[in-house]
Each structure stands twice: as structure tokens, then as C-alpha cells.
Design an enzyme around this catalytic site. Structure first.
Site, short mmCIF file in Angstrom:
data_model
loop_
_atom_site.label_atom_id
_atom_site.label_comp_id
_atom_site.label_asym_id
_atom_site.label_seq_id
_atom_site.Cartn_x
_atom_site.Cartn_y
_atom_site.Cartn_z
N LYS A 159 0.85 -1.19 0.00
CA LYS A 159 0.00 0.00 0.00
C LYS A 159 0.88 1.24 0.00
O LYS A 159 1.78 1.38 0.84
CB LYS A 159 -0.90 0.01 1.24
N ASP A 170 -3.44 4.29 -1.90
CA ASP A 170 -4.41 4.71 -0.88
C ASP A 170 -4.37 6.23 -0.69
O ASP A 170 -3.79 6.72 0.26
CB ASP A 170 -4.03 3.97 0.43
N LYS A 174 -7.27 8.12 -0.84
CA LYS A 174 -8.54 8.52 -0.20
C LYS A 174 -9.09 9.82 -0.77
O LYS A 174 -9.26 10.82 -0.06
CB LYS A 174 -8.36 8.68 1.31
N ASP A 224 -13.66 14.88 -2.95
CA ASP A 224 -13.88 16.20 -3.55
C ASP A 224 -15.18 16.13 -4.35
O ASP A 224 -15.89 15.12 -4.27
CB ASP A 224 -12.67 16.56 -4.44
N THR A 271 -10.43 3.95 10.64
CA THR A 271 -10.35 3.00 11.77
C THR A 271 -9.80 3.66 13.04
O THR A 271 -9.84 3.05 14.10
CB THR A 271 -9.48 1.79 11.41
N ARG A 308 2.86 -0.64 10.77
CA ARG A 308 3.88 -0.62 11.81
C ARG A 308 4.22 -1.96 12.45
O ARG A 308 5.39 -2.18 12.78
CB ARG A 308 3.50 0.43 12.87
O1 C5P Z 1 0.71 1.05 10.94
P1 C5P Z 1 -0.72 0.58 10.77
O2 C5P Z 1 -0.82 -0.94 10.69
O3 C5P Z 1 -1.66 1.20 11.77
O4 C5P Z 1 -1.11 1.14 9.33
C1 C5P Z 1 -2.42 1.07 8.83
C2 C5P Z 1 -2.45 1.72 7.48
O5 C5P Z 1 -3.78 1.66 7.00
C3 C5P Z 1 -2.04 3.18 7.47
O6 C5P Z 1 -1.34 3.41 6.25
C4 C5P Z 1 -3.36 3.94 7.47
O7 C5P Z 1 -3.29 5.15 6.77
C5 C5P Z 1 -4.25 2.97 6.69
N1 C5P Z 1 -5.68 3.10 6.93
C6 C5P Z 1 -6.28 3.05 8.17
N2 C5P Z 1 -7.65 3.19 8.30
C7 C5P Z 1 -8.40 3.39 7.22
C8 C5P Z 1 -7.81 3.45 5.96
C9 C5P Z 1 -6.45 3.29 5.84
O8 C5P Z 1 -5.60 2.82 9.16
N3 C5P Z 1 -9.72 3.50 7.34
#
Ligand code: C5P
Length: 241
Positions: free
Chosen positions: A34, A61, A63, A66, A125, A216
């Protein structure tokens, strides 16, 4: 199974050096990445070119949110880059999503390529019910997520990004062909960071997720490859149960 495409690793870094380091470290264990705004705004489309050269699938991603015409034109440009999955915010509305879906399909048709999947972000999330209320909404957060997922489906989108905790309700409401991508995955013992509505990898699959986006817990540890292998094992073990 090597390169299980259910796992999407979030490349939340700022430079091509870091990208190359991670992709090399993860090798053939990870085949879907991603690219989010942090990376895309830093290095631009060269990251897409690089990942395609490495034969990796890409979820871009960004998002988009607009007015319909702007989102449609933006997505047409992004379709030219060759990512496998793109996304918009469902809260941009039905017309915006419908225009977005048409723009992607038209551009792919013109290019004579398979259209990238277009999915919608329902509710981030990181949002919990309390923060949701501070926005002035008194609806139930999980009901809102399902409502937005159904709206996205009706507008012609292929799926949604949603928390693993809502995946089950979305699967029930939208059927088996609808793609559910879940971030907010934390293997037991991993740091939660800023996520709110989390689940383990097996828990997310159990709830009906097709793809797990994990950042992470893989990219922020000393041995990313081992972390990815451990997660892939948990996913495989779940599938064999
Ligand atoms: O590091 P972590 O596992 O929290 O990363 C989650 C990834 O998913 C991040 O890049 C975050 O921007 C993305 N994301 C999210 N919630 C969403 C859409 C994308 O955490 N609804």
C-alpha cells in the site's frame, strides 16, 4: 504459500531508499503493497514504477474526497499509473462514488487494461464512537459503516476499507463478491499505536476480510521479514482450521 496477496504491507515511509530497503527485506514473502499519501506526496509516481518493476501489486491509498468531477478526473489520472486498487471517501456521496467508478472503468477501457479495483473508505479506523459524536453525529458508528458500504456497492464500487470489527456486518450486508480491506490489524502483543477498532490477523479473516493492511507491526520492528512471516503463518493457520 509465499506472497499471499491477502496481506498488504503499508509503506508508510518518506523516501525511495526506505521503500527499496523494506521491499528487499520482505522479498518474496510480500507481494502486495500500500502506497499512501505520506509516501506518494514525498516521492511521486516513481514508487509505482519501482513496485511494478518488482512485480508487486499496489494499493494506491490516496482517499480522494472532492466534488464528483474532480474525483473522477483525478482517478482517471491515477488509473494511468497502473495501481491495482484505488480509493475514495464514501462520505463524498453517492454521485461522487458513481462518477468515480465510471471514470476508472472508462480510462481502463481506453487503455485496454483491466480496471483497478475501486474501494471506499467508510469511517477511518482511528475513529471511535466518542470521537464520532464530537463530529455532531448521533448515529451508531457501526451502523453508519454498514450504511456507507451498501451505498458504495450501489454506486458500483468493488469494496470498502473498514475496521475488522465491522467486516462481519459488511460481509452479511454486501455479499461474498464485495472486497473488504481491513487496516487496524494488531497481532497479539503488538503496539496499538493510534488505531482504535483493532483485531488480530486471524480475527479479521474470521470476520470476512479479503485483504489485511498492516503497517507498523511489520515496518516498525527490527526484523520486518520475521514479523511478516509470523503474520502470514497466522493467516494460513486460520485458513486451514
Ligand atoms: O501502521 P498501521 O498498521 O496502523 O497502518 C495502517 C495503514 O492503514 C495506514 O497506512 C493507514 O493510513 C491505513 N488506513 C487506516 N484506516 C483506514 C484506511 C487506511 O488505518 N480506514
Amino acid at each position: 504459500m509465499n506472497g499471499d496477496k491477502r496481506l498488504i504491507v503499508a509503506l508508510d515511509v518518506h523516501s525511495m531508499e526506505k521503500v527499496q530497503q523494506l521491499v528487499e527485506q520482505l522479498g518474496d514473502s510480500v507481494n502486495y503493497y500500500k502506497v499512501g499519501m505520506e509516501l506518494f506526496y514525498s516521492v511521486g509516481s516513481q514508487v509505482i514504477t519501482y513496485l511494478r518493476q518488482q512485480n508487486k501489486d499496489i494499493f494506491l491509498d490516496l482517499k480522494l474526497h472532492d466534488i464528483p468531477n474532480t474525483v473522477g478526473q483525478g482517478l482517471a489520472s491515477l488509473t494511468e499509473l497502473g495501481a491495482n486498487m484505488l480509493n475514495v471517501h464514501a462520505s463524498g456521496g453517492f454521485t461522487m462514488m458513481q462518477t468515480a467508478a465510471k471514470a476508472v472503468k472508462n480510462k481502463a477501457e481506453q487503455m485496454n487494461v483491466c480496471p483497478p479495483k475501486l474501494i471506499a473508505v467508510t469511517v477511518l479506523t482511528s475513529m471511535n464512537q466518542e470521537e464520532w459524536s464530537t463530529l455532531g453525529f448521533d448515529s451508531d458508528l457501526s451502523e453508519q459503516v454498514v450504511h456507507l458500504a451498501k451505498l458504495a456497492q450501489k454506486a458500483g464500487l468493488d469494496g470498502v476499507v473498514a475496521s475488522p470489527q465491522e467486516a462481519k456486518q459488511i460481509r452479511a450486508a454486501c455479499g461474498n463478491d464485495f472486497i473488504i480491506v481491513t487496516p487496524g490489524i494488531r497481532p497479539s502483543g503488538a503496539a496499538i499505536n493510534d488505531q482504535s477498532r483493532i483485531a488480530t490477523p486471524a480475527g479479521a479473516l474470521l470476520n470476512g476480510a479479503n485483504h489485511l493492511v498492516i503497517g507498523r507491526p511489520i515496518t516498525g520492528v527490527t526484523d520486518p521479514r520475521q514479523a511478516a512471516e509470523d503474520i502470514l503463518k497466522e493467516m494460513r493457520d486460520y485458513s486451514h482450521e
